[in-house]
Each structure stands twice: as C-alpha cells, then as structure tokens.
Design a protein around this motif. Sequence first.
Motif, PDB file in Angstrom:
ATOM      1  N   LEU A  28      41.625  10.333-116.671  1.00 63.52           N
ATOM      2  CA  LEU A  28      42.631  11.294-116.244  1.00 63.52           C
ATOM      3  C   LEU A  28      42.111  11.930-114.962  1.00 63.52           C
ATOM      4  N   VAL A  29      42.935  11.949-113.921  1.00 61.14           N
ATOM      5  CA  VAL A  29      42.534  12.489-112.626  1.00 61.14           C
ATOM      6  C   VAL A  29      43.328  13.764-112.358  1.00 61.14           C
ATOM      7  N   THR A  30      42.613  14.883-112.191  1.00 62.87           N
ATOM      8  CA  THR A  30      43.256  16.161-111.901  1.00 62.87           C
ATOM      9  C   THR A  30      42.634  16.760-110.638  1.00 62.87           C
ATOM     10  N   PRO A  31      43.400  17.585-109.915  1.00 60.47           N
ATOM     11  CA  PRO A  31      42.833  18.229-108.733  1.00 60.47           C
ATOM     12  C   PRO A  31      41.661  19.156-109.088  1.00 60.47           C
ATOM     13  N   GLN A  32      41.713  19.769-110.254  1.00 60.23           N
ATOM     14  CA  GLN A  32      40.690  20.736-110.648  1.00 60.23           C
ATOM     15  C   GLN A  32      39.369  20.090-111.043  1.00 60.23           C
ATOM     16  N   LEU A  33      39.435  18.954-111.740  1.00 57.28           N
ATOM     17  CA  LEU A  33      38.219  18.370-112.309  1.00 57.28           C
ATOM     18  C   LEU A  33      37.874  16.987-111.768  1.00 57.28           C
ATOM     19  N   GLY A  34      38.746  16.417-110.965  1.00 54.39           N
ATOM     20  CA  GLY A  34      38.497  15.059-110.480  1.00 54.39           C
ATOM     21  C   GLY A  34      38.742  14.069-111.606  1.00 54.39           C
ATOM     22  N   ILE A  35      37.832  13.118-111.778  1.00 52.02           N
ATOM     23  CA  ILE A  35      37.991  12.063-112.783  1.00 52.02           C
ATOM     24  C   ILE A  35      37.330  12.494-114.082  1.00 52.02           C
ATOM     25  N   SER A  36      38.113  12.457-115.167  1.00 53.78           N
ATOM     26  CA  SER A  36      37.595  12.804-116.509  1.00 53.78           C
ATOM     27  C   SER A  36      37.796  11.637-117.436  1.00 53.78           C
TER      28      SER A  36
ATOM     29  N   ILE B  82      42.215  -6.109-116.397  1.00 59.38           N
ATOM     30  CA  ILE B  82      41.986  -4.711-116.038  1.00 59.38           C
ATOM     31  C   ILE B  82      40.504  -4.357-116.089  1.00 59.38           C
ATOM     32  N   GLN B  83      40.072  -3.645-115.061  1.00 59.01           N
ATOM     33  CA  GLN B  83      38.720  -3.115-115.007  1.00 59.01           C
ATOM     34  C   GLN B  83      38.743  -1.600-115.306  1.00 59.01           C
ATOM     35  N   PHE B  84      39.590  -0.862-114.583  1.00 57.63           N
ATOM     36  CA  PHE B  84      39.652   0.596-114.731  1.00 57.63           C
ATOM     37  C   PHE B  84      41.096   1.076-114.655  1.00 57.63           C
ATOM     38  N   ILE B  85      41.402   2.084-115.449  1.00 60.25           N
ATOM     39  CA  ILE B  85      42.734   2.690-115.475  1.00 60.25           C
ATOM     40  C   ILE B  85      42.603   4.159-115.109  1.00 60.25           C
ATOM     41  N   TYR B  86      43.478   4.610-114.203  1.00 70.09           N
ATOM     42  CA  TYR B  86      43.499   6.013-113.780  1.00 70.09           C
ATOM     43  C   TYR B  86      44.920   6.545-113.888  1.00 70.09           C
ATOM     44  N   ASP B  87      45.058   7.717-114.477  1.00 65.77           N
ATOM     45  CA  ASP B  87      46.365   8.361-114.564  1.00 65.77           C
ATOM     46  C   ASP B  87      46.244   9.769-113.992  1.00 65.77           C
ATOM     47  N   PHE B  88      47.172  10.141-113.129  1.00 61.82           N
ATOM     48  CA  PHE B  88      47.143  11.446-112.475  1.00 61.82           C
ATOM     49  C   PHE B  88      47.827  12.505-113.332  1.00 61.82           C
ATOM     50  N   LEU B  89      47.303  13.726-113.274  1.00 59.84           N
ATOM     51  CA  LEU B  89      47.924  14.880-113.929  1.00 59.84           C
ATOM     52  C   LEU B  89      47.841  16.054-112.978  1.00 59.84           C
ATOM     53  N   PHE B  90      48.994  16.639-112.677  1.00 58.41           N
ATOM     54  CA  PHE B  90      49.070  17.794-111.790  1.00 58.41           C
ATOM     55  C   PHE B  90      49.654  18.975-112.558  1.00 58.41           C
ATOM     56  N   PRO B  91      48.793  19.778-113.197  1.00 61.69           N
ATOM     57  CA  PRO B  91      49.271  20.916-113.967  1.00 61.69           C
ATOM     58  C   PRO B  91      50.007  21.923-113.082  1.00 61.69           C
ATOM     59  N   CYS B  92      51.064  22.527-113.623  1.00 61.36           N
ATOM     60  CA  CYS B  92      51.885  23.454-112.837  1.00 61.36           C
ATOM     61  C   CYS B  92      51.624  24.926-113.149  1.00 61.36           C
ATOM     62  N   THR B  93      51.413  25.246-114.426  1.00 61.58           N
ATOM     63  CA  THR B  93      51.260  26.656-114.795  1.00 61.58           C
ATOM     64  C   THR B  93      49.817  27.102-114.598  1.00 61.58           C
ATOM     65  N   SER B  94      49.618  28.404-114.453  1.00 60.10           N
ATOM     66  CA  SER B  94      48.256  28.910-114.263  1.00 60.10           C
ATOM     67  C   SER B  94      47.384  28.601-115.477  1.00 60.10           C
ATOM     68  N   LYS B  95      47.979  28.629-116.669  1.00 65.39           N
ATOM     69  CA  LYS B  95      47.211  28.318-117.879  1.00 65.39           C
ATOM     70  C   LYS B  95      46.760  26.855-117.867  1.00 65.39           C
ATOM     71  N   SER B  96      47.670  25.947-117.551  1.00 61.29           N
ATOM     72  CA  SER B  96      47.296  24.534-117.554  1.00 61.29           C
ATOM     73  C   SER B  96      46.396  24.186-116.369  1.00 61.29           C
ATOM     74  N   LYS B  97      46.520  24.938-115.270  1.00 57.77           N
ATOM     75  CA  LYS B  97      45.630  24.704-114.126  1.00 57.77           C
ATOM     76  C   LYS B  97      44.193  25.081-114.467  1.00 57.77           C
ATOM     77  N   SER B  98      44.030  26.133-115.257  1.00 49.09           N
ATOM     78  CA  SER B  98      42.677  26.572-115.599  1.00 49.09           C
ATOM     79  C   SER B  98      42.041  25.661-116.645  1.00 49.09           C
ATOM     80  N   ASN B  99      42.866  24.899-117.377  1.00 43.69           N
ATOM     81  CA  ASN B  99      42.347  23.988-118.388  1.00 43.69           C
ATOM     82  C   ASN B  99      43.191  22.708-118.381  1.00 43.69           C
ATOM     83  N   PRO B 100      43.082  21.888-117.320  1.00 50.45           N
ATOM     84  CA  PRO B 100      43.959  20.725-117.199  1.00 50.45           C
ATOM     85  C   PRO B 100      43.776  19.658-118.277  1.00 50.45           C
ATOM     86  N   LEU B 101      42.631  19.629-118.928  1.00 51.40           N
ATOM     87  CA  LEU B 101      42.444  18.648-119.990  1.00 51.40           C
ATOM     88  C   LEU B 101      43.136  19.066-121.276  1.00 51.40           C
ATOM     89  N   GLY B 102      43.549  20.336-121.343  1.00 54.25           N
ATOM     90  CA  GLY B 102      44.246  20.838-122.515  1.00 54.25           C
ATOM     91  C   GLY B 102      43.297  21.336-123.580  1.00 54.25           C
TER      92      GLY B 102
END
Length: 134
Positions: A125-133, A81-101
């Motif tokens: 962690l890959v989110t639509p809001q922040l890209g790659i974190s 393994i070189q790199f690992i990426y996991d997707f997260l698609f928050p559903c609620t407005s609260k989690s969308k505004s802070n997808p990293l938690g």
Amino acid sequence: MVGRTPKGVDITRAMELGKMKHEVAFACVERELGPEFADHLTREPRYGKNPDTGRYSLSEQWDDSLVPDIVLHLVRNANRIQFIYDFLFPCTSKSKSNPLGVDARNLSTKQTKYTPLGGNQKPALVTPQLGISR
C-alpha cells in the motif's frame, strides 16, 4: 456530488480528488521507472479468475476482477507478477494521521485482496504519509 458515471453512479468530491491524485502518481511512476522498466511495468492491469483453474490472469473481465494500481512483472508478461502496489490517498484528517487504518486494517484489506495474484512480496500500500507499506 460532482457528477455521475455513465451508469448513473454518483461521483463524490473525494472520488474525483482520488482520481486526480492517482493520475499524478501514475505519471510519477512512469516518469521514474518507465524508461528503464517499461517492459516490466503495467498500470492498472485487470486480472480475472479462470473458473476452471481458479487462478487469476490478465483479463478483460470486469465483474469480480482485481485491478491493482501498479504491477511490476517479468519482461512483457504481466501474468508473471513480481510486485504489486496500490495507492491510497486519505482525505480526512483522521485517516491522514493513520492511513493504514485501525490495526492496519487498510493495509491488511489490500494485501488480502491482491494476495491471490501472487508476487515476490506481499502486496504494498503506497500512501503520501508513509510511502510503501507491506
């Protein structure tokens, strides 16, 4: 609830939407990286822990396995393994505004989960809001 799995587990609307969003994300990754990196990219590989060595490797083991969304690895060797990426698609407005938690707990949880697999960098962690974190 929108359905049940073959094992009778409820499928929620959020789960179904997440599955659909993952399919779109997988198609995008494969379209953008696949032509040049097809031998370096594996979608949802399953890694099981070897009871003798305690190390993880590609496996068909379902119980206690780790399944990141995307793994970039050495040519045709998903165990290197070189790199690992996991997707997260928050559903609620609260989690969308802070997808990293709170206190980046979502990011930390994923990194802790996948760190035993190795890699050149921390799992991302890959989110639509922040890209790659990381």
